[in-house]
Design a protein around this motif. Structure first.
Motif, short mmCIF file in Angstrom:
data_model
loop_
_atom_site.label_atom_id
_atom_site.label_comp_id
_atom_site.label_asym_id
_atom_site.label_seq_id
_atom_site.Cartn_x
_atom_site.Cartn_y
_atom_site.Cartn_z
N LEU A 34 -3.48 5.63 6.23
CA LEU A 34 -4.89 5.99 6.24
C LEU A 34 -5.68 4.90 6.98
CD1 LEU A 34 -7.29 7.73 5.36
CD2 LEU A 34 -7.28 6.53 3.16
N ALA A 35 -5.35 3.64 6.69
CA ALA A 35 -6.04 2.52 7.34
C ALA A 35 -5.85 2.59 8.86
CB ALA A 35 -5.50 1.19 6.81
N GLN A 36 -4.63 2.89 9.30
CA GLN A 36 -4.37 3.00 10.74
C GLN A 36 -5.19 4.11 11.36
OE1 GLN A 36 -2.79 1.51 13.12
NE2 GLN A 36 -1.82 -0.12 11.94
N ILE A 91 -6.64 -0.68 3.62
CA ILE A 91 -5.53 -1.64 3.72
C ILE A 91 -5.57 -2.64 2.54
CG2 ILE A 91 -6.51 -3.48 5.21
CD1 ILE A 91 -2.97 -1.87 5.36
N HIS A 92 -6.76 -2.95 2.03
CA HIS A 92 -6.83 -3.81 0.84
C HIS A 92 -6.13 -3.13 -0.33
CE1 HIS A 92 -10.35 -6.34 2.46
NE2 HIS A 92 -9.21 -6.99 2.55
N LYS A 93 -6.34 -1.83 -0.45
CA LYS A 93 -5.70 -1.07 -1.53
C LYS A 93 -4.17 -1.11 -1.35
CE LYS A 93 -5.60 1.93 -4.95
NZ LYS A 93 -5.72 1.48 -6.31
N ALA A 94 -3.69 -0.89 -0.11
CA ALA A 94 -2.25 -0.93 0.16
C ALA A 94 -1.67 -2.29 -0.20
CB ALA A 94 -1.98 -0.60 1.62
N LEU A 95 -2.39 -3.37 0.20
CA LEU A 95 -1.89 -4.72 -0.06
C LEU A 95 -1.84 -5.01 -1.56
CD1 LEU A 95 -3.71 -6.54 2.86
CD2 LEU A 95 -1.24 -6.45 2.53
N SER A 96 -2.81 -4.48 -2.29
CA SER A 96 -2.82 -4.74 -3.73
C SER A 96 -1.69 -3.97 -4.42
CB SER A 96 -4.18 -4.37 -4.33
OG SER A 96 -4.31 -2.95 -4.35
N LEU A 97 -1.30 -2.85 -3.84
CA LEU A 97 -0.20 -2.07 -4.43
C LEU A 97 1.16 -2.68 -4.12
CD1 LEU A 97 -1.53 1.50 -3.60
CD2 LEU A 97 -1.09 0.62 -5.91
N LEU A 141 5.46 -4.03 2.38
CA LEU A 141 4.31 -4.96 2.36
C LEU A 141 4.10 -5.67 3.69
CD1 LEU A 141 2.12 -6.06 0.45
CD2 LEU A 141 3.71 -7.87 -0.22
N ASN A 142 5.21 -6.01 4.35
CA ASN A 142 5.08 -6.71 5.64
C ASN A 142 4.33 -5.87 6.66
OD1 ASN A 142 6.15 -9.18 5.10
ND2 ASN A 142 8.26 -8.57 5.58
N THR A 143 4.61 -4.57 6.66
CA THR A 143 3.90 -3.67 7.58
C THR A 143 2.42 -3.63 7.24
OG1 THR A 143 5.91 -2.36 7.68
CG2 THR A 143 3.93 -1.35 8.58
N TYR A 144 2.10 -3.60 5.93
CA TYR A 144 0.69 -3.58 5.52
C TYR A 144 -0.03 -4.83 6.06
CZ TYR A 144 2.68 -0.40 1.94
OH TYR A 144 3.37 0.59 1.27
N ALA A 180 -3.77 -7.44 9.92
CA ALA A 180 -4.04 -8.35 11.04
C ALA A 180 -4.63 -7.57 12.22
CB ALA A 180 -2.75 -9.05 11.47
N GLU A 181 -4.08 -6.37 12.44
CA GLU A 181 -4.56 -5.54 13.54
C GLU A 181 -6.02 -5.12 13.32
OE1 GLU A 181 -3.08 -1.39 15.49
OE2 GLU A 181 -1.51 -2.58 14.54
N ILE A 182 -6.34 -4.80 12.07
CA ILE A 182 -7.72 -4.39 11.75
C ILE A 182 -8.67 -5.57 11.93
CG2 ILE A 182 -9.26 -3.59 9.90
CD1 ILE A 182 -6.77 -2.06 8.77
#
Lengths: 312, 121
Positions: free
Chosen positions: A270-272, A287-293, A298-301, A306-308
């Motif tokens: 979704l972030a992408q 992406i914050h939500k993905a990282l918290s999950l 996780l590395n891809t998140y 970084a891209e965002i």
């Protein structure tokens, strides 16, 4: 003396022969069969292609494909599946050929229950057997077209035989040697009778890179049977994104994230999509939500984040 | 001449590496559907050599007596993992073909058994 020294070798050989016959015991599965299955199933109108030498792969696949509405003969399929140096056909080539004809090749669960469910649901099952009365490495494809629970038999179209009856233990012994491999080839808008969400979505996702339109149809059918299925929603989102439609992709990923609030992958994608649409704030939130999950990706998140952050 | 070959080979190698990198980066930082629905502890993936290219697979199939056109068509229907698995395990995979009541192996075993029996007696 010389003869005596050979005795251990003979014993070893005998062990080998016996081991070959007994290592794979038939599963005691009759008890595990769902009570709703009919006692006898015999599929009518299954085309029969008597097999020519070494051509059981093309013959068996032509049988299931024709039954599902694809007009093909074993001769048409031979170049797609038969490998001369192997004097046979590989499972992956059968799978590829089914995809080429816009059918979903679905490997059923390796159980009697799954096999019988498919037959009761109207799907002939292509099976891999190891045939031969003694120690044998002759691999053979046949098509199971029926079963008779009262007689304890399955009915196969096999080689030159139109209706070969095998007792379940005999059949299961030959089937077990090939890891009880059984394949149905169904149109993408109709799910296999025994399909489980997890296995079906995995097998559709496997063909998504090579047959996106086929995968698309199967994802839609999956959602009809299992609304909110995560794999199907992610698949439809990814296909939309690949077609350069981040707007549509975002709606699928939103739906996935809403139905599966613990699915980090949905939030990452979704972030992408939000980033591709130029909506940086929404991308940040997702992406914050993905990282918290967290989770295995996780590395891809982190890379997405970084891209965002680097985006203007 | 030798130098030219070296340059050509290096270029070819770089090209191949580039193609592989391109396939892995094609989706940016998206999680592919396959990746998402696969078991995270999938053992198959880790045992497959990531550096086998589709060209390697094609060559292996051509060695099996198939034309370049036919092999290309077959590989085009397999995803990267499947194509690599095919290249790595082609000789260990079952290839269903025959329908016989007594296989070649059975006959060999029977003959070996008979010979041993004669020797023992």
């Amino acid at each position: 003396m010389r003869a005596v020294s050979l005795r251990p070798a003979f014993a070893a050989l005998l062990m080998l022969v016996l081991a070959g016959c007994t290592t794979l015991r038939p599963q005691a599965q009759e008890a595990a069969l769902p009570g709703s299955l009919p006692a006898v199933v015999r599929l009518a109108g299954v085309p029969f292609f008597p097999q020519q030498e070494y051509q059981c792969g093309p013959a068996a696949l032509a049988t299931t494909l024709s039954y599902s509405g694809v007009a093909v003969s074993p001769q048409d399929l031979a170049p797609q599946v038969y490998t001369p140096a192997l004097k046979g056909s590989l499972q992956l080539d059968l799978i590829g050929s089914a995809r080429r004809h816009d059918r979903i090749p679905y490997r059923i669960a390796p159980t009697q229950a799954a096999l019988f469910e498919e037959l009761a649901g109207g799907n002939p099952v292509l099976v891999l057997q190891e045939v031969g009365p003694l120690v044998s490495t002759e691999w053979h494809y046949a098509v199971v077209v029926g079963y008779d629970r009262t007689a304890g038999e399955v009915i196969l179209q096999s080689g030159p035989e139109r209706a070969l009856r095998m007792t379940w233990p005999d059949f299961d012994r030959s089937w077990a040697r090939g890891e009880r491999w059984g394949l149905v080839t169904v149109p993408p808008d109709r799910l296999p009778a025994s399909a489980s969400q997890r296995d079906y979505l995995r097998q559709v996702a496997a063909l998504e890179p090579v047959r996106p339109a086929l995968a698309h149809a199967a994802y839609r059918a999956s959602l009809e049977r299992w609304p909110d299925n995560l794999g199907a929603l992610l698949g439809l989102g990814n296909l939309a994104y690949a077609r350069h439609d981040p707007e549509l992709a975002a709606t699928y990923f939103q739906q996935a994230a809403h139905a599966h609030p613990d699915a980090g992958d949905a939030f990452n994608n979704l972030a992408q999509s939000e980033l591709a649409l130029g909506r940086k704030a929404q991308a940040q939130a997702a992406i914050h939500k993905a990282l918290s999950l967290g989770g295995p990706h996780l590395n891809t998140y982190r890379k997405t984040q970084a891209e965002i952050n680097a985006a203007p | 001449m030798k130098n030219n070959n070296f340059i050509a080979n290096t270029l070819m190698a770089l090209l191949c590496m580039g193609m592989l990198a391109a396939t892995t980066l094609a989706h940016g930082e998206m999680i592919g559907t396959q990746q998402a629905v696969q078991a995270s502890d999938s053992q198959d993936k880790s045992t497959i050599d990531r550096f086998i290219t589709r060209e390697d697979v094609q060559k292996k199939l051509q060695d099996m007596g198939l034309s370049a056109v036919v092999t290309a068509q077959r590989i085009a229907l397999l995803n990267d993992d499947e194509a690599r698995a095919l290249a790595e395990k082609i000789n260990a995979m079952p290839a269903g073909g025959n329908f016989s009541s007594l296989s070649t192996n059975d006959i060999i075993i029977l003959m070996l058994g008979a010979i041993l029996l004669v020797l023992i007696l």
